[in-house]
Write an enzyme that holds these catalytic residues in place. Structure first.
Site, PDB file in Angstrom:
ATOM      1  N   ASP A  91       0.852  -1.180   0.000  1.00  0.00           N
ATOM      2  CA  ASP A  91       0.000   0.000   0.000  1.00  0.00           C
ATOM      3  C   ASP A  91       0.892   1.236   0.000  1.00  0.00           C
ATOM      4  O   ASP A  91       2.099   1.145   0.174  1.00  0.00           O
ATOM      5  CB  ASP A  91      -1.013  -0.020   1.146  1.00  0.00           C
ATOM      6  CG  ASP A  91      -0.353   0.037   2.497  1.00  0.00           C
ATOM      7  OD1 ASP A  91       0.868   0.216   2.553  1.00  0.00           O
ATOM      8  OD2 ASP A  91      -1.062  -0.094   3.503  1.00  0.00           O
ATOM      9  N   GLY A  93       0.959   4.013   1.848  1.00  0.00           N
ATOM     10  CA  GLY A  93       1.242   4.784   3.059  1.00  0.00           C
ATOM     11  C   GLY A  93       0.171   5.828   3.339  1.00  0.00           C
ATOM     12  O   GLY A  93       0.130   6.400   4.419  1.00  0.00           O
ATOM     13  N   GLY A  94      -0.702   6.078   2.368  1.00  0.00           N
ATOM     14  CA  GLY A  94      -1.760   7.082   2.548  1.00  0.00           C
ATOM     15  C   GLY A  94      -2.626   6.769   3.758  1.00  0.00           C
ATOM     16  O   GLY A  94      -2.875   7.630   4.602  1.00  0.00           O
ATOM     17  N   ASP A 265      -7.975  -7.298   2.025  1.00  0.00           N
ATOM     18  CA  ASP A 265      -6.973  -7.550   3.055  1.00  0.00           C
ATOM     19  C   ASP A 265      -7.515  -7.040   4.373  1.00  0.00           C
ATOM     20  O   ASP A 265      -8.423  -6.218   4.395  1.00  0.00           O
ATOM     21  CB  ASP A 265      -5.695  -6.759   2.751  1.00  0.00           C
ATOM     22  CG  ASP A 265      -5.904  -5.274   3.015  1.00  0.00           C
ATOM     23  OD1 ASP A 265      -6.603  -4.629   2.225  1.00  0.00           O
ATOM     24  OD2 ASP A 265      -5.419  -4.771   4.040  1.00  0.00           O
ATOM     25  N   CYS A 303     -12.139 -27.326  10.125  1.00  0.00           N
ATOM     26  CA  CYS A 303     -10.885 -26.701   9.692  1.00  0.00           C
ATOM     27  C   CYS A 303      -9.743 -27.716   9.664  1.00  0.00           C
ATOM     28  O   CYS A 303      -9.650 -28.591  10.520  1.00  0.00           O
ATOM     29  CB  CYS A 303     -10.537 -25.546  10.627  1.00  0.00           C
ATOM     30  SG  CYS A 303      -9.033 -24.684  10.164  1.00  0.00           S
ATOM     31  N   CYS A 305      -6.424 -26.733   9.551  1.00  0.00           N
ATOM     32  CA  CYS A 305      -5.168 -26.041   9.839  1.00  0.00           C
ATOM     33  C   CYS A 305      -4.372 -26.790  10.907  1.00  0.00           C
ATOM     34  O   CYS A 305      -4.906 -27.647  11.606  1.00  0.00           O
ATOM     35  CB  CYS A 305      -5.453 -24.602  10.282  1.00  0.00           C
ATOM     36  SG  CYS A 305      -5.798 -24.453  12.045  1.00  0.00           S
ATOM     37  N   CYS A 308      -6.006 -26.897  14.384  1.00  0.00           N
ATOM     38  CA  CYS A 308      -7.203 -27.727  14.550  1.00  0.00           C
ATOM     39  C   CYS A 308      -6.913 -29.216  14.425  1.00  0.00           C
ATOM     40  O   CYS A 308      -7.579 -30.040  15.051  1.00  0.00           O
ATOM     41  CB  CYS A 308      -8.267 -27.308  13.534  1.00  0.00           C
ATOM     42  SG  CYS A 308      -8.935 -25.679  13.898  1.00  0.00           S
ATOM     43  N   HIS A 334      -4.715 -20.528  12.500  1.00  0.00           N
ATOM     44  CA  HIS A 334      -6.116 -20.901  12.301  1.00  0.00           C
ATOM     45  C   HIS A 334      -6.933 -19.762  11.664  1.00  0.00           C
ATOM     46  O   HIS A 334      -7.665 -19.980  10.695  1.00  0.00           O
ATOM     47  CB  HIS A 334      -6.775 -21.329  13.613  1.00  0.00           C
ATOM     48  CG  HIS A 334      -8.257 -21.433  13.473  1.00  0.00           C
ATOM     49  ND1 HIS A 334      -8.859 -22.502  12.851  1.00  0.00           N
ATOM     50  CD2 HIS A 334      -9.251 -20.553  13.775  1.00  0.00           C
ATOM     51  CE1 HIS A 334     -10.165 -22.282  12.797  1.00  0.00           C
ATOM     52  NE2 HIS A 334     -10.431 -21.109  13.350  1.00  0.00           N
TER      53      HIS A 334
END
Ligand SMILES: [Zn+2]
Length: 370
Positions: A91, A93-94, A265, A303, A305, A308, A334
């Site tokens: 990004d 920086g704004g 994001d 899940c 992951c 889990c 997770h």
């Protein structure tokens, strides 16, 4: 048709596609984990990759001040520096400059002057510097510097921000960039229908490789935010990727995908982890709650992951209560897996033409509990 973005399926306004960058392809819709200071907090890049992450965010503001974008350039660029070979979006920086409102000294048409959060010394961001920093970092996608006013400002302030954001985008559009680096414009305008439309049309007109919906999810009414996203996404070029900046809760993700957004994001999954909470199909679980003390089940039954598959809620609760680093890591793994999977599932549903049913099913089980 844009060479960098290919749409593979549509379902209503929702789209599935593939974004091609200098460091590989990104299937969309996609959730992008945030690596503000060149790290997704507590996780090794190999772990992040194994969760299914295809693209990460880096932060122009923070990396410019620490350790410095020239240092990163001299060490081979951000990918090499942080050990992530996949695509990176930085990004501009704004958002950081304008969200740290107390540090701003002045904003003028040339740029913004502020005190940086690290040592308080005066600094100045301009579109030229934002482009230069991102060229040094060598990210795959660079964002334009924008002026992000807080929610609820007067129309006059909002209009000024819209005007400047377009001016700055015009300047940044023609500046040098890293090899193969894509550049995205950002629309502002809050939830003001006329200003949002003006900004969106002006940014779209400039012909960036992709376009972002900025200045939302910053505290305005959520219904107004979704409504604004719905119609303003439709004003952005259909053949370029659309990026909603800063949304990461399950409902928000599904809503913006439905509006035709391809990328998003948020720090929410990792920040939630640091508060000791897990995102699950049933809602948010606060692992500090005593009712998990003897709970042998995983954070989320569905899940796959590492947290889990191997560990119980009781164990993770113990780690969280004892402030053990592993507890934080397991919750981060997770929560990221959860939102990455949610977006990937949405992509599959769009390809099957079943997005509406997918969204309904996922929201039905979501009862926010503590
Ligand atoms: Zn899990």
């Amino acid at each position: 048709m844009s060479e960098t973005f290919r749409i593979t399926a549509t379902d209503g306004a929702a789209r599935a596609g593939v974004l091609t960058t200098a460091h590989g392809e990104v299937p969309t819709p996609v959730f992008m984990p945030v690596g503000t200071k060149a790290t997704v907090k507590t996780l090794d890049p190999d772990e992040v990759r194994s969760l299914g992450a295809r693209i990460l965010l880096g932060n122009t503001y923070h990396l410019h001040f620490r350790p410095g974008d020239e240092l990163i350039r001299d060490l081979g660029g951000l990918h090499r520096f942080m050990g992530w070979e996949g695509p990176i979006l930085t990004d501009s920086g704004g958002f950081q400059v304008f969200s740290l409102r107390d540090t701003i000294a002045r904003v003028d048409d040339d740029g913004v002057t502020f005190r940086n959060v690290y040592d308080g010394s005066e600094a100045r961001f301009t579109p030229e510097l934002a482009a230069g920093i991102q060229a040094n970092l060598g990210s795959d996608i660079a964002m334009c510097l924008d002026q992000v006013p807080p929610a609820g400002v007067s129309r006059r302030v909002l209009e000024e921000a819209v005007r400047r954001t377009t001016e700055w985008a015009r300047r940044q559009r023609v500046l040098p960039r890293a090899d193969g680096q894509l550049r995205f414009g950002i629309a502002q305008g809050g939830v003001d229908p006329e200003l949002r439309r003006r900004s969106t049309e002006e940014i779209a007109e400039l012909g960036f490789d992709g376009n972002a919906i900025g200045g939302l999810a910053i505290g305005e009414d959520r219904g107004a935010m979704f409504e604004t996203t719905d119609w303003s996404a439709a004003l952005l070029p259909a053949d370029r990727p659309r990026y909603f900046m800063g949304i990461g809760d399950p409902e928000g993700i599904l809503e913006v995908i439905e509006a035709g957004v391809d990328m998003f994001d948020c720090v929410l999954p990792t920040r939630t982890a640091r508060t000791g909470s897990a995102l699950t199909r049933g809602g948010r679980l606060n692992l500090r709650n005593a009712r998990f003390a003897r709970d042998p089940g995983p954070l989320d039954e569905s899940c796959d992951c590492p947290a889990c598959v191997r560990f119980s809620r009781a164990y993770i609760r113990h780690l969280v209560n004892q402030q053990e680093v592993l507890g934080l890591r397991l919750l981060s793994l997770h929560n990221l897996r959860f939102v990455i999977e949610l977006a990937r599932g949405a992509r599959d549903a769009i390809e099957r033409g079943e997005f509406a049913a997918y969204k309904r099913d996922r929201l039905e089980t979501l009862t926010w509990q503590s």
